[in-house]
Design a protein around this motif. Sequence first.
Motif, PDB file in Angstrom:
ATOM      1  N   GLU A 187      10.548 -21.372  16.959  1.00 48.35           N
ATOM      2  CA  GLU A 187       9.722 -22.576  16.999  1.00 48.35           C
ATOM      3  C   GLU A 187       9.459 -23.026  15.567  1.00 48.35           C
ATOM      4  O   GLU A 187       8.942 -22.271  14.748  1.00 48.35           O
ATOM      5  CB  GLU A 187       8.392 -22.290  17.702  1.00 48.35           C
ATOM      6  CG  GLU A 187       7.520 -23.513  17.822  1.00 48.35           C
ATOM      7  CD  GLU A 187       6.216 -23.213  18.535  1.00 48.35           C
ATOM      8  OE1 GLU A 187       5.242 -23.929  18.253  1.00 48.35           O
ATOM      9  OE2 GLU A 187       6.166 -22.266  19.339  1.00 48.35           O
ATOM     10  N   ARG A 188       9.835 -24.243  15.245  1.00 52.58           N
ATOM     11  CA  ARG A 188       9.669 -24.776  13.895  1.00 52.58           C
ATOM     12  C   ARG A 188       8.224 -25.201  13.669  1.00 52.58           C
ATOM     13  O   ARG A 188       7.612 -25.839  14.523  1.00 52.58           O
ATOM     14  CB  ARG A 188      10.580 -25.981  13.676  1.00 52.58           C
ATOM     15  CG  ARG A 188      12.032 -25.676  13.883  1.00 52.58           C
ATOM     16  CD  ARG A 188      12.578 -24.909  12.718  1.00 52.58           C
ATOM     17  NE  ARG A 188      13.995 -24.639  12.934  1.00 52.58           N
ATOM     18  CZ  ARG A 188      14.616 -23.613  12.434  1.00 52.58           C
ATOM     19  NH1 ARG A 188      13.980 -22.763  11.690  1.00 52.58           N
ATOM     20  NH2 ARG A 188      15.892 -23.431  12.676  1.00 52.58           N
TER      21      ARG A 188
ATOM     22  N   VAL B  55      21.485 -15.088  19.616  1.00 54.42           N
ATOM     23  CA  VAL B  55      20.812 -16.276  19.113  1.00 54.42           C
ATOM     24  C   VAL B  55      19.339 -16.158  19.461  1.00 54.42           C
ATOM     25  O   VAL B  55      18.987 -15.938  20.621  1.00 54.42           O
ATOM     26  CB  VAL B  55      21.416 -17.566  19.723  1.00 54.42           C
ATOM     27  CG1 VAL B  55      20.659 -18.783  19.234  1.00 54.42           C
ATOM     28  CG2 VAL B  55      22.890 -17.655  19.397  1.00 54.42           C
ATOM     29  N   LYS B  56      18.505 -16.279  18.459  1.00 56.99           N
ATOM     30  CA  LYS B  56      17.066 -16.188  18.682  1.00 56.99           C
ATOM     31  C   LYS B  56      16.461 -17.568  18.493  1.00 56.99           C
ATOM     32  O   LYS B  56      16.609 -18.183  17.440  1.00 56.99           O
ATOM     33  CB  LYS B  56      16.447 -15.200  17.683  1.00 56.99           C
ATOM     34  CG  LYS B  56      14.976 -14.993  17.848  1.00 56.99           C
ATOM     35  CD  LYS B  56      14.447 -13.980  16.849  1.00 56.99           C
ATOM     36  CE  LYS B  56      12.961 -13.807  16.999  1.00 56.99           C
ATOM     37  NZ  LYS B  56      12.417 -12.889  16.013  1.00 56.99           N
ATOM     38  N   GLU B  57      15.816 -18.071  19.519  1.00 60.61           N
ATOM     39  CA  GLU B  57      15.162 -19.373  19.441  1.00 60.61           C
ATOM     40  C   GLU B  57      13.911 -19.251  18.574  1.00 60.61           C
ATOM     41  O   GLU B  57      13.130 -18.308  18.718  1.00 60.61           O
ATOM     42  CB  GLU B  57      14.771 -19.862  20.832  1.00 60.61           C
ATOM     43  CG  GLU B  57      15.952 -20.210  21.702  1.00 60.61           C
ATOM     44  CD  GLU B  57      16.700 -21.435  21.202  1.00 60.61           C
ATOM     45  OE1 GLU B  57      16.057 -22.353  20.654  1.00 60.61           O
ATOM     46  OE2 GLU B  57      17.930 -21.468  21.355  1.00 60.61           O
TER      47      GLU B  57
END
Length: 70
Positions: A22-23, A18-20
């Motif tokens: 930033e929106r 899972v790669k976080e």
Amino acid sequence: MANHWIDRNPFANYKAKVKEVERVYLSEGETEKLSLVRNIFLFSCFTGLAYIDVKNLTKSHISQGIDGEK
């Protein structure tokens, strides 16, 4: 495996990553530009015109229809 076509689970050692992310939100100026892009896209969908055909349209291409409207 349920049909005995394979002897072992090929995904047994698979680990999902899972790669976080930033929106980034659109600014007011970007939404106005994208609104125009959306309208051009919908016009292309309803008329069947390709993007290049829509891009080459000018006011001289608008003519009076049989109903008397442009």
